[in-house]
Scaffold this motif. Structure first.
Motif, PDB file in Angstrom:
ATOM      1  N   ALA A   1       4.342   9.944  -9.029  1.00 46.12           N
ATOM      2  CA  ALA A   1       3.616  10.033 -10.368  1.00 46.12           C
ATOM      3  C   ALA A   1       2.854  11.565 -10.472  1.00 46.12           C
ATOM      4  CB  ALA A   1       2.528   9.043 -10.891  1.00 46.12           C
ATOM      5  N   ILE A   2       2.148  11.632  -9.425  1.00 48.14           N
ATOM      6  CA  ILE A   2       1.558  13.149  -9.547  1.00 48.14           C
ATOM      7  C   ILE A   2       2.441  14.254  -9.376  1.00 48.14           C
ATOM      8  CG2 ILE A   2       0.100  14.614  -7.999  1.00 48.14           C
ATOM      9  CD1 ILE A   2      -1.552  12.302  -7.072  1.00 48.14           C
ATOM     10  N   GLU A   3       3.520  14.162  -8.674  1.00 52.74           N
ATOM     11  CA  GLU A   3       4.476  15.191  -8.270  1.00 52.74           C
ATOM     12  C   GLU A   3       5.311  15.337  -9.469  1.00 52.74           C
ATOM     13  OE1 GLU A   3       6.478  14.238  -4.983  1.00 52.74           O
ATOM     14  OE2 GLU A   3       5.212  15.140  -3.389  1.00 52.74           O
ATOM     15  N   GLY A   4       5.795  14.142 -10.194  1.00 53.48           N
ATOM     16  CA  GLY A   4       6.506  13.954 -11.256  1.00 53.48           C
ATOM     17  C   GLY A   4       5.741  14.638 -12.630  1.00 53.48           C
ATOM     18  N   GLY A   5       4.409  14.140 -12.687  1.00 50.50           N
ATOM     19  CA  GLY A   5       3.478  14.873 -13.560  1.00 50.50           C
ATOM     20  C   GLY A   5       3.313  16.240 -13.436  1.00 50.50           C
ATOM     21  N   MET A   6       3.501  16.697 -12.342  1.00 47.47           N
ATOM     22  CA  MET A   6       3.187  18.412 -11.901  1.00 47.47           C
ATOM     23  C   MET A   6       4.654  18.854 -12.535  1.00 47.47           C
ATOM     24  SD  MET A   6       1.101  18.480  -8.609  1.00 47.47           S
ATOM     25  CE  MET A   6       1.144  20.346  -8.573  1.00 47.47           C
ATOM     26  N   GLU A   7       5.655  18.083 -11.903  1.00 41.28           N
ATOM     27  CA  GLU A   7       7.146  18.898 -12.559  1.00 41.28           C
ATOM     28  C   GLU A   7       7.147  18.776 -14.032  1.00 41.28           C
ATOM     29  OE1 GLU A   7       9.999  16.565 -10.482  1.00 41.28           O
ATOM     30  OE2 GLU A   7       9.318  17.512  -8.594  1.00 41.28           O
ATOM     31  N   ARG A   8       6.790  17.516 -14.547  1.00 41.18           N
ATOM     32  CA  ARG A   8       6.887  17.515 -16.200  1.00 41.18           C
ATOM     33  C   ARG A   8       5.845  18.376 -16.807  1.00 41.18           C
ATOM     34  NH1 ARG A   8       6.936  12.013 -14.827  1.00 41.18           N
ATOM     35  NH2 ARG A   8       4.633  11.795 -15.473  1.00 41.18           N
ATOM     36  N   ALA A   9       4.925  18.768 -16.287  1.00 42.00           N
ATOM     37  CA  ALA A   9       3.863  19.805 -16.668  1.00 42.00           C
ATOM     38  C   ALA A   9       4.412  21.055 -16.690  1.00 42.00           C
ATOM     39  CB  ALA A   9       2.375  19.687 -16.002  1.00 42.00           C
ATOM     40  N   GLN A  10       5.191  21.470 -15.614  1.00 41.38           N
ATOM     41  CA  GLN A  10       5.698  22.755 -15.298  1.00 41.38           C
ATOM     42  C   GLN A  10       6.762  22.713 -16.375  1.00 41.38           C
ATOM     43  OE1 GLN A  10       6.801  22.921 -11.291  1.00 41.38           O
ATOM     44  NE2 GLN A  10       4.675  23.551 -10.726  1.00 41.38           N
ATOM     45  N   THR A  11       7.417  21.631 -16.519  1.00 45.41           N
ATOM     46  CA  THR A  11       8.807  21.751 -17.284  1.00 45.41           C
ATOM     47  C   THR A  11       8.182  21.996 -18.920  1.00 45.41           C
ATOM     48  OG1 THR A  11      10.297  20.391 -15.959  1.00 45.41           O
ATOM     49  CG2 THR A  11      10.931  20.401 -18.120  1.00 45.41           C
ATOM     50  N   ALA A  12       7.108  21.217 -19.101  1.00 45.06           N
ATOM     51  CA  ALA A  12       6.578  21.509 -20.504  1.00 45.06           C
ATOM     52  C   ALA A  12       6.204  22.749 -20.888  1.00 45.06           C
ATOM     53  CB  ALA A  12       5.476  20.295 -20.514  1.00 45.06           C
ATOM     54  N   GLN A  13       5.496  23.265 -19.625  1.00 48.06           N
ATOM     55  CA  GLN A  13       4.975  24.716 -19.949  1.00 48.06           C
ATOM     56  C   GLN A  13       6.154  25.429 -20.145  1.00 48.06           C
ATOM     57  OE1 GLN A  13       2.514  25.861 -16.662  1.00 48.06           O
ATOM     58  NE2 GLN A  13       1.877  27.513 -17.458  1.00 48.06           N
ATOM     59  N   ALA A  14       7.352  25.355 -19.519  1.00 50.17           N
ATOM     60  CA  ALA A  14       8.207  26.390 -19.290  1.00 50.17           C
ATOM     61  C   ALA A  14       8.826  26.145 -20.883  1.00 50.17           C
ATOM     62  CB  ALA A  14       9.470  25.829 -18.318  1.00 50.17           C
ATOM     63  N   GLU A  15       9.304  25.024 -21.193  1.00 48.76           N
ATOM     64  CA  GLU A  15       9.607  24.841 -22.594  1.00 48.76           C
ATOM     65  C   GLU A  15       8.750  25.535 -23.831  1.00 48.76           C
ATOM     66  OE1 GLU A  15      10.165  20.515 -23.303  1.00 48.76           O
ATOM     67  OE2 GLU A  15      11.846  20.536 -21.994  1.00 48.76           O
TER      68      GLU A  15
ATOM     69  N   ILE B   1       1.059  -1.210  -0.059  1.00 51.06           N
ATOM     70  CA  ILE B   1       0.021  -0.063   0.071  1.00 51.06           C
ATOM     71  C   ILE B   1       0.927   0.971  -0.037  1.00 51.06           C
ATOM     72  CG2 ILE B   1      -1.654   1.448   1.438  1.00 51.06           C
ATOM     73  CD1 ILE B   1      -2.901  -1.244   2.388  1.00 51.06           C
ATOM     74  N   GLU B   2       1.925   1.179   0.845  1.00 51.04           N
ATOM     75  CA  GLU B   2       2.809   2.374   0.868  1.00 51.04           C
ATOM     76  C   GLU B   2       3.522   2.599  -0.484  1.00 51.04           C
ATOM     77  OE1 GLU B   2       4.003   4.904   2.981  1.00 51.04           O
ATOM     78  OE2 GLU B   2       2.082   4.163   4.235  1.00 51.04           O
ATOM     79  N   LYS B   3       3.999   1.183  -1.216  1.00 50.18           N
ATOM     80  CA  LYS B   3       4.701   1.364  -2.372  1.00 50.18           C
ATOM     81  C   LYS B   3       3.866   2.024  -3.412  1.00 50.18           C
ATOM     82  CE  LYS B   3       6.945  -1.649  -5.894  1.00 50.18           C
ATOM     83  NZ  LYS B   3       6.923  -2.860  -6.290  1.00 50.18           N
ATOM     84  N   VAL B   4       2.335   1.568  -3.384  1.00 53.64           N
ATOM     85  CA  VAL B   4       1.483   2.123  -4.474  1.00 53.64           C
ATOM     86  C   VAL B   4       1.356   3.633  -4.123  1.00 53.64           C
ATOM     87  CG1 VAL B   4      -1.001   1.982  -5.119  1.00 53.64           C
ATOM     88  CG2 VAL B   4       0.422  -0.015  -4.819  1.00 53.64           C
ATOM     89  N   LEU B   5       1.061   4.105  -2.920  1.00 56.98           N
ATOM     90  CA  LEU B   5       1.018   5.497  -2.462  1.00 56.98           C
ATOM     91  C   LEU B   5       1.952   6.293  -2.922  1.00 56.98           C
ATOM     92  CD1 LEU B   5      -1.034   5.170   1.002  1.00 56.98           C
ATOM     93  CD2 LEU B   5      -1.920   5.935  -1.335  1.00 56.98           C
ATOM     94  N   SER B   6       3.158   5.815  -2.803  1.00 57.85           N
ATOM     95  CA  SER B   6       4.478   6.263  -2.862  1.00 57.85           C
ATOM     96  C   SER B   6       4.771   6.852  -4.596  1.00 57.85           C
ATOM     97  CB  SER B   6       5.754   5.719  -2.708  1.00 57.85           C
ATOM     98  OG  SER B   6       7.095   6.165  -2.880  1.00 57.85           O
ATOM     99  N   GLU B   7       4.294   5.584  -5.344  1.00 55.79           N
ATOM    100  CA  GLU B   7       4.393   5.732  -6.655  1.00 55.79           C
ATOM    101  C   GLU B   7       3.331   6.783  -7.302  1.00 55.79           C
ATOM    102  OE1 GLU B   7       3.610   1.634  -8.074  1.00 55.79           O
ATOM    103  OE2 GLU B   7       5.775   1.011  -7.565  1.00 55.79           O
TER     104      GLU B   7
END
Length: 185
Positions: free
Chosen positions: A55-69, A45-51
Motif C-alpha cells: 500500500a505504501i509503495e503503491g501509494g507512492m507509485e500512484r502519487a508519482q503517477t498522479a504527479q506525472a499526469e 503478521i507477514e501478510k499485514v506487513l506485506s499489504e
C-alpha cells in the motif's frame, strides 16, 4: 547426613535452579506455543506487513503517477493557453486590419459623398444663378422699359423689341464685368 544428601537437600531448596521436569515441560510448552504462533500468527503478521508495504509503495507509485499526469496536464494547459493567446493575438490583429480597411472604406465613401454633395451644390448654385439671372433680367427689363416709358412719355409696348434691347444691354454689362474680373486676377 552425607554430602550427597546435603547437596540434594540444597538443590531442592535453591529457588534459582528449577527442577528438571519443570524445565522440560516448560521447554515443551514454549516450543508448542512458539510453533503455534509461528504457524498461525506470523503469516498473518507477514501478510499485514506485506499489504502495508504494498500500500505504501503503491501509494507512492500512484502519487508519482498522479504527479506525472498532473505535470503532463499542466504542460498541456500551458501549451493550450499559449495557443489561445497566440490565437487571440491573431484575431486581434485581424480585427485591427479589418478596422483599418473599414476606416479606409468609410473615408473613401465619405469623400465620394462629400464630392457628390459639393458637385450637387455647385450644380444647384449654377441653376439658382441662372434662374436668378433670368428673373433679374426680366425684372430689370421691365423696370427699364417702365423707366424709359416715363422718360419718353410714350408706352414701349413692343415686347420683342424691348427684350432684345435689354438682353443686348445686359450682355454688354456681363462682358465688361468678365473683362474686369480677368484683369483683377
Amino acid at each position: 547426613m552425607s554430602i550427597a544428601a546435603q547437596i540434594a537437600a540444597e538443590e531442592k531448596m535453591n529457588p534459582l535452579l528449577p527442577a528438571w521436569p519443570e524445565v522440560i515441560i516448560g521447554l515443551l510448552c514454549f516450543f508448542i506455543v512458539f510453533g503455534l504462533l509461528g504457524k498461525k500468527l506470523l503469516p498473518s503478521i507477514e501478510k499485514v506487513l506485506s499489504e502495508r508495504r504494498d500500500a505504501i509503495e503503491g501509494g507512492m507509485e500512484r502519487a508519482q503517477t498522479a504527479q506525472a499526469e498532473a505535470q503532463a496536464l499542466l504542460e498541456q494547459y500551458r501549451a493550450e493557453l499559449a495557443e489561445a493567446r497566440h490565437e487571440a493575438a491573431r484575431i486581434t490583429e485581424h480585427a485591427r486590419e479589418q478596422g483599418a480597411v473599414l476606416i479606409a472604406e468609410m473615408r473613401e465613401e465619405g469623400q465620394r459623398q462629400r464630392d457628390a454633395i459639393v458637385t450637387a451644390g455647385h450644380a444647384q448654385i449654377e441653376a439658382d444663378k441662372k434662374q436668378a439671372t433670368a428673373a433679374l433680367r426680366q425684372d430689370v427689363g421691365s423696370l427699364a422699359s417702365q423707366l424709359a416709358s416715363r422718360i419718353v412719355g410714350e408706352s414701349l409696348e413692343d415686347h420683342a423689341r424691348q427684350s432684345g434691347v435689354i438682353d443686348r444691354f445686359l450682355d454688354e454689362l456681363e462682358a465688361k464685368a468678365a473683362v474686369a474680373q480677368g484683369a483683377a486676377k
